[in-house]
Write a protein that holds these residues in place. Structure first.
Motif, PDB file in Angstrom:
ATOM      1  N   GLU A 128       0.848  -1.177   0.000  1.00 22.62           N
ATOM      2  CA  GLU A 128       0.000   0.000   0.000  1.00 22.62           C
ATOM      3  C   GLU A 128       0.894   1.241   0.000  1.00 22.62           C
ATOM      4  OE1 GLU A 128      -2.784   0.235   3.150  1.00 22.62           O
ATOM      5  OE2 GLU A 128      -4.106  -1.344   2.357  1.00 22.62           O
ATOM      6  N   ALA A 136      -4.427   5.244   1.797  1.00 29.48           N
ATOM      7  CA  ALA A 136      -3.879   4.447   0.702  1.00 29.48           C
ATOM      8  C   ALA A 136      -4.153   5.131  -0.631  1.00 29.48           C
ATOM      9  CB  ALA A 136      -4.478   3.052   0.711  1.00 29.48           C
ATOM     10  N   GLN A 139      -2.578   0.394  -4.351  1.00 28.24           N
ATOM     11  CA  GLN A 139      -2.506  -0.914  -3.696  1.00 28.24           C
ATOM     12  C   GLN A 139      -2.139  -1.987  -4.705  1.00 28.24           C
ATOM     13  OE1 GLN A 139      -6.309  -1.580  -1.849  1.00 28.24           O
ATOM     14  NE2 GLN A 139      -5.892  -0.199  -0.124  1.00 28.24           N
TER      15      GLN A 139
END
Length: 358
Positions: A128, A136, A139
């Protein structure tokens, strides 16, 4: 008392000076000086072009690699994941990637080839990329596994590397390269500052690194991987543009410079003016100074020279005592005629440049 005074007038001195009329003398620059000026100009242009290219390279081409160590935190229970938080930038800064550049992200693990790791089988590596608020931004999750080796291959490798292993030069380990993101762009309003790495199984690890690598393309690719040819091309192009702009500026300013040079040259006496002045003084010694041909500077200097040297009569008149009380004052016509006669004698004596003895 007889006195001899020899003096050359300024007009006679100027008549003996011959000013050069060649173009190099008029400009006042010899070939050597012009060569030095041209060399200095070319050097300055080359240095400025190099400096400009260096600044452009630093601003346009970002850093190729951003690598940071990963310190995994093993949980107390094997059921939990192994995690690590990586800070790429300090707290005072919030951006280290270029928004117009593509990057790839990978994780490298240095793991032992132990039986525990072999029994782990496949495990997931989760990544992340976070901003400075811990949110985030990107990802990714990729699987990984230790390369398989049969027992016979393990025995042969151990036999071949027996001495390095016994001496501690080599280790029974391997490197796992796990590409997680092939192409990622940093966001201007939410730049990447941290990375969170998660291993789904508690695999044994010696060292771990996360690497963010720039994927150059186009002009950045040539500027980074072909540094010398690209630098030469840019420096030559920059120098050519500077010389072209200098030539255009000179073509615009050259008429004004030539006009100022002509005005300066008109203020100086020429050789023809001085020769005409000397001829006139030799042919007509009794002429008035105002009728002398030539430039205004020659006439002014000649008049100054005549006024600066006193005549013999004036010198004798200064030594005669004042008897104004015994004589009757002259009338106005008498005084004006005597002044004209004195001025005529002074002019005829000074135009030759050499005074006769009294």
């Amino acid at each position: 008392m007889t006195r001899f005074r020899d003096k050359l007038s300024l007009s006679a001195i100027l008549s003996r000076i011959s000013l050069p009329s060649t173009p190099s003398a008029r400009t006042g620059l010899s070939l050597a000086v012009r060569g030095l000026l041209i060399a200095a100009a070319v050097t300055i242009v080359a240095l400025s072009s190099t400096l400009l290219y260096t600044i452009f390279y630093k601003l346009y081409v970002p850093q190729l690699l951003h690598q940071a160590p990963v310190y995994l935190q093993y949980p107390a229970s094997s059921a939990e994941n192994t995690t690590a938080i990586v800070n790429f930038v300090p707290a005072s800064d919030y951006k280290f990637l270029s928004t117009s550049q593509a990057y790839s992200v990978s994780v490298d693990l240095h793991v032992p080839t132990s039986e525990t790791n072999r029994r782990m089988g496949n495990f997931m590596v989760i990544l992340e990329l976070q901003n400075r608020y811990g949110k985030a931004v990107h990802q990714s999750a990729r699987p990984s596994i230790l390369p398989y080796q049969s027992p016979a291959v393990q025995i042969m490798q151990t036999f071949v590397r027996a001495i390095p292993l016994a001496l501690g030069i080599s280790q029974e380990s391997t490197y796992l390269h796990i590409p997680l993101i092939e192409t990622v762009y940093d966001k201007h309003f939410s730049p990447i500052t941290n990375a969170c790495i998660v291993l789904t199984k508690p695999i044994e690890v010696y060292q771990a690194y996360i690497t963010i690598r720039a994927r150059f393309s186009g002009l950045r690719y040539w500027m980074y991987y072909w540094k010398i040819p690209t630098a030469l091309a840019f420096i030559v192009a920059g120098a050519s543009w500077q010389l072209l702009l200098t030539a255009v500026a000179w073509s615009v300013l050259e008429p004004y410079v030539s006009r100022s040079r002509r005005l300066h040259a008109d203020m100086l006496p020429s050789a023809s003016d001085t020769s005409l002045a000397s001829r006139a003084s030799q042919q007509s010694p009794h002429s008035q100074p105002s009728s002398m041909p030539g430039s205004p500077l020659v006439r002014a200097l000649s008049f100054f020279d005549q006024q600066s040297v006193p005549s013999d009569n004036e010198f004798d008149e200064q030594n005669v005592p004042d008897n104004s009380g015994l004589e009757q004052p002259l009338s106005a016509p008498t005084r004006s005629s005597s002044s004209r006669a004195s001025l005529r004698r002074r002019t005829s004596g000074l135009s030759l440049g050499v005074r006769k003895p009294s």
